[in-house]
Design a protein around this motif. Structure first.
Motif, PDB file in Angstrom:
ATOM      1  N   HIS A 151       0.451  -1.451  -0.074  1.00 25.31           N
ATOM      2  CA  HIS A 151       0.047  -0.207   0.257  1.00 25.31           C
ATOM      3  C   HIS A 151       1.146   1.368  -0.007  1.00 25.31           C
ATOM      4  O   HIS A 151       0.428   2.334  -0.414  1.00 25.31           O
ATOM      5  CB  HIS A 151      -1.388  -0.046   1.184  1.00 25.31           C
ATOM      6  N   ASN A 152       2.024   1.276   1.061  1.00 30.40           N
ATOM      7  CA  ASN A 152       3.050   2.513   0.679  1.00 30.40           C
ATOM      8  C   ASN A 152       3.666   2.409  -0.690  1.00 30.40           C
ATOM      9  O   ASN A 152       3.415   3.785  -0.315  1.00 30.40           O
ATOM     10  CB  ASN A 152       3.868   1.913   1.827  1.00 30.40           C
ATOM     11  N   LEU A 153       3.945   1.189  -1.274  1.00 28.74           N
ATOM     12  CA  LEU A 153       5.094   1.471  -1.821  1.00 28.74           C
ATOM     13  C   LEU A 153       3.296   2.561  -3.552  1.00 28.74           C
ATOM     14  O   LEU A 153       4.857   2.296  -4.034  1.00 28.74           O
ATOM     15  CB  LEU A 153       5.457   0.239  -3.011  1.00 28.74           C
ATOM     16  N   ARG A 154       2.990   1.616  -3.601  1.00 26.53           N
ATOM     17  CA  ARG A 154       1.769   2.575  -4.173  1.00 26.53           C
ATOM     18  C   ARG A 154       1.734   3.852  -4.295  1.00 26.53           C
ATOM     19  O   ARG A 154       1.237   4.469  -5.350  1.00 26.53           O
ATOM     20  CB  ARG A 154       0.206   1.525  -3.981  1.00 26.53           C
ATOM     21  N   LYS A 155       1.398   4.506  -3.381  1.00 28.72           N
ATOM     22  CA  LYS A 155       1.173   6.027  -2.703  1.00 28.72           C
ATOM     23  C   LYS A 155       2.384   6.521  -2.983  1.00 28.72           C
ATOM     24  O   LYS A 155       2.420   8.077  -3.659  1.00 28.72           O
ATOM     25  CB  LYS A 155       1.239   5.703  -0.898  1.00 28.72           C
ATOM     26  N   TYR A 156       3.461   5.989  -2.565  1.00 30.80           N
ATOM     27  CA  TYR A 156       4.686   6.679  -3.153  1.00 30.80           C
ATOM     28  C   TYR A 156       4.846   6.572  -4.721  1.00 30.80           C
ATOM     29  O   TYR A 156       5.338   8.110  -5.033  1.00 30.80           O
ATOM     30  CB  TYR A 156       5.491   5.920  -2.875  1.00 30.80           C
ATOM     31  N   HIS A 157       4.642   5.242  -5.413  1.00 30.85           N
ATOM     32  CA  HIS A 157       4.573   5.531  -6.962  1.00 30.85           C
ATOM     33  C   HIS A 157       3.854   6.682  -7.539  1.00 30.85           C
ATOM     34  O   HIS A 157       4.462   7.235  -7.816  1.00 30.85           O
ATOM     35  CB  HIS A 157       4.064   4.305  -7.885  1.00 30.85           C
ATOM     36  N   THR A 158       2.149   6.612  -6.968  1.00 34.01           N
ATOM     37  CA  THR A 158       1.613   8.041  -7.111  1.00 34.01           C
ATOM     38  C   THR A 158       1.896   9.547  -6.911  1.00 34.01           C
ATOM     39  O   THR A 158       1.910   9.735  -7.712  1.00 34.01           O
ATOM     40  CB  THR A 158      -0.144   7.932  -6.808  1.00 34.01           C
ATOM     41  N   HIS A 159       2.335   9.304  -5.722  1.00 31.55           N
ATOM     42  CA  HIS A 159       3.134  10.785  -4.894  1.00 31.55           C
ATOM     43  C   HIS A 159       4.161  10.844  -6.257  1.00 31.55           C
ATOM     44  O   HIS A 159       4.026  12.558  -7.071  1.00 31.55           O
ATOM     45  CB  HIS A 159       3.635  10.950  -4.206  1.00 31.55           C
ATOM     46  N   LYS A 160       5.286   9.717  -6.881  1.00 33.37           N
ATOM     47  CA  LYS A 160       5.577  10.400  -7.396  1.00 33.37           C
ATOM     48  C   LYS A 160       5.457  10.654  -9.359  1.00 33.37           C
ATOM     49  O   LYS A 160       5.971  11.400  -9.625  1.00 33.37           O
ATOM     50  CB  LYS A 160       7.019   9.078  -7.972  1.00 33.37           C
ATOM     51  N   MET A 161       4.599   9.708  -9.614  1.00 34.17           N
ATOM     52  CA  MET A 161       4.362  10.094 -10.712  1.00 34.17           C
ATOM     53  C   MET A 161       2.935  11.535 -11.691  1.00 34.17           C
ATOM     54  O   MET A 161       3.806  12.101 -12.520  1.00 34.17           O
ATOM     55  CB  MET A 161       3.850   9.053 -11.274  1.00 34.17           C
ATOM     56  N   GLN A 162       2.452  11.754  -9.943  1.00 30.05           N
ATOM     57  CA  GLN A 162       2.382  13.330 -10.093  1.00 30.05           C
ATOM     58  C   GLN A 162       2.700  14.374 -10.385  1.00 30.05           C
ATOM     59  O   GLN A 162       3.204  15.726 -11.091  1.00 30.05           O
ATOM     60  CB  GLN A 162       0.777  12.905  -8.821  1.00 30.05           C
ATOM     61  N   LYS A 163       3.658  14.213  -9.279  1.00 31.78           N
ATOM     62  CA  LYS A 163       5.085  15.367  -9.622  1.00 31.78           C
ATOM     63  C   LYS A 163       5.198  14.991 -10.606  1.00 31.78           C
ATOM     64  O   LYS A 163       6.110  16.293 -11.403  1.00 31.78           O
ATOM     65  CB  LYS A 163       6.051  14.938  -8.647  1.00 31.78           C
ATOM     66  N   LEU A 164       6.251  13.479 -11.678  1.00 32.64           N
ATOM     67  CA  LEU A 164       6.973  13.618 -13.213  1.00 32.64           C
ATOM     68  C   LEU A 164       5.410  14.675 -13.871  1.00 32.64           C
ATOM     69  O   LEU A 164       6.508  15.432 -14.405  1.00 32.64           O
ATOM     70  CB  LEU A 164       7.078  12.395 -12.768  1.00 32.64           C
TER      71      LEU A 164
END
Length: 172
Positions: A151-164
Motif C-alpha cells: 500500500h505504501n509503495l503504491r502511494k509513493y509511486h502515485t505521488h512520484k508520478m504526479q510530481k513528474l
C-alpha cells in the motif's frame, strides 16, 4: 475505540432484539431477567486464561423456560436460556461509553474514522484484498506487513508520478 456490541446496545429495545444477551443487563442488585421477567441463576464461575488477560466468567441459566410462550424466540437449548458475563468486561464497556460520549471522545472517534478506516477501505475495496490467507499468528503478521508495504509503495509511486506530470507541464 468502540467495542463490538456498542451499536446493538444503543438500539431501542424492539421485539426483534430484546432476546439478545446484550439487551439483558443486570439490575442494581445484580439480577438478570429475561424478557418474560424470569430471573437467571448463577450456575458456575470459571477462571479463563485464554487470551492476553485472565478473566472470571460467570455462567447464568434460566430454568423457567419450560412452558414459556417466548421460548422459541429466546432459547435454543433444551435446558433453558444461558448467558455468560464478565464483570471486568462490563466495567470496561461502561468506561468506554462514558469516554466516547465526551467532546474529546467524539473528536477522537471522528479522527479514527477519517484516518485509519480510510486506509482499510482502500486496501479492501480498491486493491480487492478481502481476506487473510495465512493462519498462524506470525504468518498473519507477515502477510499484513507485506500488504502494508504494498500500500505504501503504491502511494509513493502515485505521488512520484504526479510530481513528474506537474514538472513536465511546468517545462512545456
Amino acid at each position: 475505540m468502540k467495542y463490538n456490541t456498542m451499536h446493538k446496545e444503543q438500539e431501542k429495545v424492539t421485539d426483534k432484539n430484546r432476546f439478545k444477551s446484550c439487551m439483558m443487563k443486570p439490575d442494581e442488585e445484580g439480577n438478570i431477567y429475561c424478557p418474560q421477567g424470569h430471573a437467571f441463576t448463577l450456575e458456575q464461575t470459571k477462571e479463563s486464561v485464554k487470551g492476553r488477560y485472565p478473566r472470571t466468567i460467570q455462567f447464568y441459566r434460566n430454568e423457567h423456560c419450560e412452558g414459556c410462550p417466548l421460548r422459541s424466540q429466546c432459547a435454543q437449548s433444551k435446558h433453558g436460556r444461558t448467558l455468560q458475563r464478565t464483570d471486568k468486561l462490563a466495567e470496561m464497556q461502561i468506561e468506554i461509553r462514558e469516554n466516547l460520549m465526551t467532546e474529546t471522545g467524539q473528536e477522537l472517534l471522528k479522527q479514527r474514522s477519517i484516518q485509519a478506516e480510510g486506509i482499510f477501505r482502500q486496501i479492501k475495496q480498491d486493491q480487492e484484498y478481502d481476506r487473510l490467507w495465512r493462519r498462524k499468528e506470525t504468518m498473519v503478521k507477515l502477510e499484513l506487513l507485506l500488504v502494508s508495504i504494498g500500500h505504501n509503495l503504491r502511494k509513493y509511486h502515485t505521488h512520484k508520478m504526479q510530481k513528474l506530470k506537474t514538472n513536465q507541464k511546468n517545462h512545456s
